[in-house]
Design a protein around this motif. Structure first.
Motif, PDB file in Angstrom:
ATOM      1  N   ALA A 116      10.129  26.550  44.994  1.00 23.34           N
ATOM      2  CA  ALA A 116       8.931  26.149  45.192  1.00 23.34           C
ATOM      3  C   ALA A 116       7.717  26.451  44.198  1.00 23.34           C
ATOM      4  N   ASP A 117       8.196  26.835  43.148  1.00 24.69           N
ATOM      5  CA  ASP A 117       7.194  27.572  41.834  1.00 24.69           C
ATOM      6  C   ASP A 117       6.655  28.649  42.506  1.00 24.69           C
ATOM      7  N   ALA A 118       7.501  29.549  43.113  1.00 27.58           N
ATOM      8  CA  ALA A 118       7.144  30.846  43.559  1.00 27.58           C
ATOM      9  C   ALA A 118       6.172  30.670  44.542  1.00 27.58           C
ATOM     10  N   TYR A 119       6.411  29.869  45.363  1.00 26.52           N
ATOM     11  CA  TYR A 119       5.399  29.554  46.435  1.00 26.52           C
ATOM     12  C   TYR A 119       4.018  29.184  45.932  1.00 26.52           C
ATOM     13  N   GLY A 120       4.009  28.367  44.858  1.00 31.96           N
ATOM     14  CA  GLY A 120       2.883  27.877  44.314  1.00 31.96           C
ATOM     15  C   GLY A 120       2.223  28.840  43.394  1.00 31.96           C
ATOM     16  N   HIS A 121       2.907  30.167  43.243  1.00 33.72           N
ATOM     17  CA  HIS A 121       2.023  31.203  42.250  1.00 33.72           C
ATOM     18  C   HIS A 121       2.582  31.076  40.942  1.00 33.72           C
ATOM     19  N   GLY A 122       3.353  30.222  40.563  1.00 35.07           N
ATOM     20  CA  GLY A 122       3.852  30.338  39.006  1.00 35.07           C
ATOM     21  C   GLY A 122       5.371  31.018  39.022  1.00 35.07           C
ATOM     22  N   ALA A 123       6.439  30.173  38.929  1.00 35.38           N
ATOM     23  CA  ALA A 123       7.814  30.655  39.077  1.00 35.38           C
ATOM     24  C   ALA A 123       7.979  31.567  37.823  1.00 35.38           C
ATOM     25  N   VAL A 124       7.752  31.340  36.759  1.00 35.51           N
ATOM     26  CA  VAL A 124       7.920  31.960  35.496  1.00 35.51           C
ATOM     27  C   VAL A 124       7.437  33.330  35.450  1.00 35.51           C
ATOM     28  N   PRO A 125       5.991  33.370  35.459  1.00 39.57           N
ATOM     29  CA  PRO A 125       5.471  35.047  35.601  1.00 39.57           C
ATOM     30  C   PRO A 125       5.951  35.687  36.781  1.00 39.57           C
ATOM     31  N   ALA A 174      16.105  33.901  44.350  1.00 34.45           N
ATOM     32  CA  ALA A 174      16.674  32.790  45.142  1.00 34.45           C
ATOM     33  C   ALA A 174      15.644  31.432  44.757  1.00 34.45           C
ATOM     34  N   VAL A 175      16.162  30.420  44.379  1.00 35.69           N
ATOM     35  CA  VAL A 175      15.364  29.182  44.324  1.00 35.69           C
ATOM     36  C   VAL A 175      16.207  28.224  45.158  1.00 35.69           C
ATOM     37  N   ALA A 176      15.869  26.875  45.113  1.00 39.88           N
ATOM     38  CA  ALA A 176      16.281  25.903  45.966  1.00 39.88           C
ATOM     39  C   ALA A 176      17.288  25.152  45.310  1.00 39.88           C
ATOM     40  N   CYS A 177      17.028  24.852  44.175  1.00 40.18           N
ATOM     41  CA  CYS A 177      18.217  24.151  43.341  1.00 40.18           C
ATOM     42  C   CYS A 177      18.222  24.231  42.157  1.00 40.18           C
ATOM     43  N   LEU A 178      19.149  23.551  40.955  1.00 48.02           N
ATOM     44  CA  LEU A 178      19.373  23.972  39.750  1.00 48.02           C
ATOM     45  C   LEU A 178      18.194  23.810  38.802  1.00 48.02           C
ATOM     46  N   GLU A 179      17.515  22.836  39.095  1.00 51.82           N
ATOM     47  CA  GLU A 179      16.218  22.524  38.289  1.00 51.82           C
ATOM     48  C   GLU A 179      15.327  23.796  38.136  1.00 51.82           C
ATOM     49  N   MET A 239      17.013  26.263  36.486  1.00 54.58           N
ATOM     50  CA  MET A 239      17.049  26.027  34.724  1.00 54.58           C
ATOM     51  C   MET A 239      15.476  26.637  34.167  1.00 54.58           C
ATOM     52  N   GLN A 240      14.484  26.337  34.976  1.00 59.80           N
ATOM     53  CA  GLN A 240      13.157  26.679  34.487  1.00 59.80           C
ATOM     54  C   GLN A 240      13.160  28.204  34.331  1.00 59.80           C
ATOM     55  N   LEU A 241      13.788  28.816  35.242  1.00 55.78           N
ATOM     56  CA  LEU A 241      13.833  30.253  34.938  1.00 55.78           C
ATOM     57  C   LEU A 241      14.721  30.905  33.864  1.00 55.78           C
ATOM     58  N   ARG A 242      15.945  30.260  33.756  1.00 59.60           N
ATOM     59  CA  ARG A 242      16.917  30.392  32.631  1.00 59.60           C
ATOM     60  C   ARG A 242      16.218  30.288  31.116  1.00 59.60           C
ATOM     61  N   GLN A 243      15.794  28.854  31.182  1.00 61.32           N
ATOM     62  CA  GLN A 243      14.898  28.515  29.777  1.00 61.32           C
ATOM     63  C   GLN A 243      13.776  29.509  29.499  1.00 61.32           C
ATOM     64  N   ALA A 244      13.141  30.135  30.493  1.00 67.44           N
ATOM     65  CA  ALA A 244      12.165  31.286  30.341  1.00 67.44           C
ATOM     66  C   ALA A 244      12.875  32.623  29.957  1.00 67.44           C
ATOM     67  N   ARG A 245      14.085  32.705  29.870  1.00 70.34           N
ATOM     68  CA  ARG A 245      14.835  33.974  29.532  1.00 70.34           C
ATOM     69  C   ARG A 245      14.875  35.054  30.648  1.00 70.34           C
ATOM     70  N   VAL A 246      14.610  34.592  31.881  1.00 70.84           N
ATOM     71  CA  VAL A 246      14.774  35.399  33.099  1.00 70.84           C
ATOM     72  C   VAL A 246      16.411  35.386  33.140  1.00 70.84           C
ATOM     73  N   ARG A 302      25.368  31.324  34.731  1.00 72.15           N
ATOM     74  CA  ARG A 302      25.711  32.440  35.708  1.00 72.15           C
ATOM     75  C   ARG A 302      24.972  32.527  36.819  1.00 72.15           C
ATOM     76  N   LEU A 303      24.935  31.127  37.652  1.00 73.27           N
ATOM     77  CA  LEU A 303      24.083  31.285  38.996  1.00 73.27           C
ATOM     78  C   LEU A 303      24.968  31.467  40.049  1.00 73.27           C
ATOM     79  N   GLN A 304      24.540  31.893  41.107  1.00 76.74           N
ATOM     80  CA  GLN A 304      25.156  32.255  42.283  1.00 76.74           C
ATOM     81  C   GLN A 304      24.989  30.961  43.326  1.00 76.74           C
ATOM     82  N   ILE A 305      26.126  30.586  43.627  1.00 78.55           N
ATOM     83  CA  ILE A 305      26.038  29.149  44.427  1.00 78.55           C
ATOM     84  C   ILE A 305      26.090  29.339  45.974  1.00 78.55           C
ATOM     85  N   VAL A 306      25.284  28.941  46.640  1.00 78.66           N
ATOM     86  CA  VAL A 306      25.162  29.117  48.125  1.00 78.66           C
ATOM     87  C   VAL A 306      26.072  27.758  48.631  1.00 78.66           C
TER      88      VAL A 306
END
Length: 365
Positions: free
Chosen positions: A36-45, A59-64, A67-74, A97-101
């Motif tokens: 949820a965008d790091a609880y509204g705080h901005g996921a990438v930073p 941990a994120v909720a979903c693939l989307e 992907m935002q984090l991987r595209q930001a080179r996290v 290389r994601l871990q699937i729950v």
């Protein structure tokens, strides 16, 4: 251009709060919830800050969201808490290389459609009583057999989620932990139980992995307490400014529906924030804000773009003054109660109209 509403996120506070988590659970690895965008705080930073601070996984909720984090080179390990919902998502998760729950047998069927050479990384989620996602505890032997059939899968461990951890006197949390432990007795694999409330209030839940969310952002998940009381530092300050000051006679009504009546001749300030920015319309008369270090109080309904506040406690307030809606000096936990909600929803409810600044020791980012 001067922003109307600014959310300032203190990245140093995130590192401090991660340190608090590590002190509470020194033998546990930490999977930080940045969904949820790091609880509204901005996921990438936020993710970059936690990764640099040595967090063990995200941990994120979903693939989307992943992907935002991987595209930001996290590059940190990232777990998909809801797993995947299609064979295409499963293939993408492997590639990234994601871990699937995994929480249901239909997801296992999806994963079994992938090539045998696919390097799968999986968690199994068990339902110990929350009754949302997760395999029934009786399915553990079947899941063990699934792992035996797929020796190429990289098994990360077993997780569950607590339903009432924010209620320290509720025995159901102990019951959930006991059920989880009993179902896995003698079965190998790391365990993960604790969310923020479990981490803080239930030592038995501090197993191989902990999964803090709200605590990382400096808020308490426990009713009646604030993050500061737990040694946490609020990471977000939400601010606007006064754009008008008017004086009204006793008995005059303010705002839509005239739900506030001036009890005496008084000054009213108009602040440039409303429900289109994430200031809930449910906030009641009397909700505090901070102006010049003193409390002023909501007077009238929240509208789309503005709120009106009683300035009697801040007689020197004037146009242009900053107004703190929540932050270190005005806990979000307290403010949320005035709208009958939680700090989670305040943070996640901020809209794209809010200007975000992420600050570190080196300054703005």
């Amino acid at each position: 251009m001067i922003p109307r509403v600014t959310a300032t996120v203190d990245l140093a506070a995130l590192r401090h709060n991660l340190g608090v988590v590590r002190r509470l659970a020194p033998r546990s690895r930490v999977m930080a919830a940045v969904k949820a965008d790091a609880y509204g705080h901005g996921a990438v930073p936020v993710a970059r800050t936690l990764e640099a601070a040595g967090v063990d996984a995200l941990a994120v909720a979903c693939l989307e969201e992943a992907m935002q984090l991987r595209q930001a080179r996290v590059q940190a390990p990232i777990a998909l808490l809801e797993g995947v919902i299609s064979s295409e998502e499963a293939a993408q998760a492997v590639y990234e290389r994601l871990q699937i729950v995994v929480h249901d047998h239909w997801q296992i069927a999806l994963l079994e459609q992938l090539p045998a050479s696919a390097r799968l990384s999986v968690w199994f989620k068990l339902d110990s009583g929350m009754h949302r996602l997760g395999f029934p505890l009786t399915e553990v032997p079947r899941l063990v057999e699934t792992l035996r059939r797929h020796p190429g899968w990289s098994f990360q461990g077993w997780m569950t989620h607590l339903a009432c951890a924010d209620e320290p006197d509720n025995p159901f949390t102990d019951e959930q932990i006991a059920r989880f432990e009993a179902a896995l007795a003698g079965i190998p694999g790391p365990r993960s139980i604790a969310n923020s409330a479990g981490l803080i209030a239930w030592p038995r839940a501090r197993t191989d992995w902990v999964r803090p969310g709200l605590a990382l952002y400096g808020c308490s998940p426990m009713p009646g307490s604030t993050g500061a009381e737990l040694g946490l530092k609020p990471a977000m300050r939400l601010e606007s400014r006064i754009i008008a000051v008017r004086e009204y006679a006793s008995g005059e009504g303010i705002g839509y529906g005239l739900t506030y009546r001036c009890p005496e001749r008084m000054r009213i300030g108009v602040v440039a924030i409303g429900y289109a920015d994430g200031m809930h319309r449910a906030f009641r008369n009397g909700t505090p804000v901070l102006i010049r270090g003193r409390r002023a109080y909501l007077a009238g309904r929240v509208s789309m773009d503005m709120i009106t506040v009683d300035l009697r406690e801040v007689p020197d307030a004037c146009v242009g003054d900053p107004v703190l809606l929540w932050g270190d000096a005005l806990p979000a936990e307290e403010i949320a109660q005035w709208a009958g909600t939680l700090s989670y929803e305040l943070f996640c409810g901020l809209t794209q109209r809010v200007h975000f600044r992420h600050l570190d020791a080196a300054g703005a980012r």
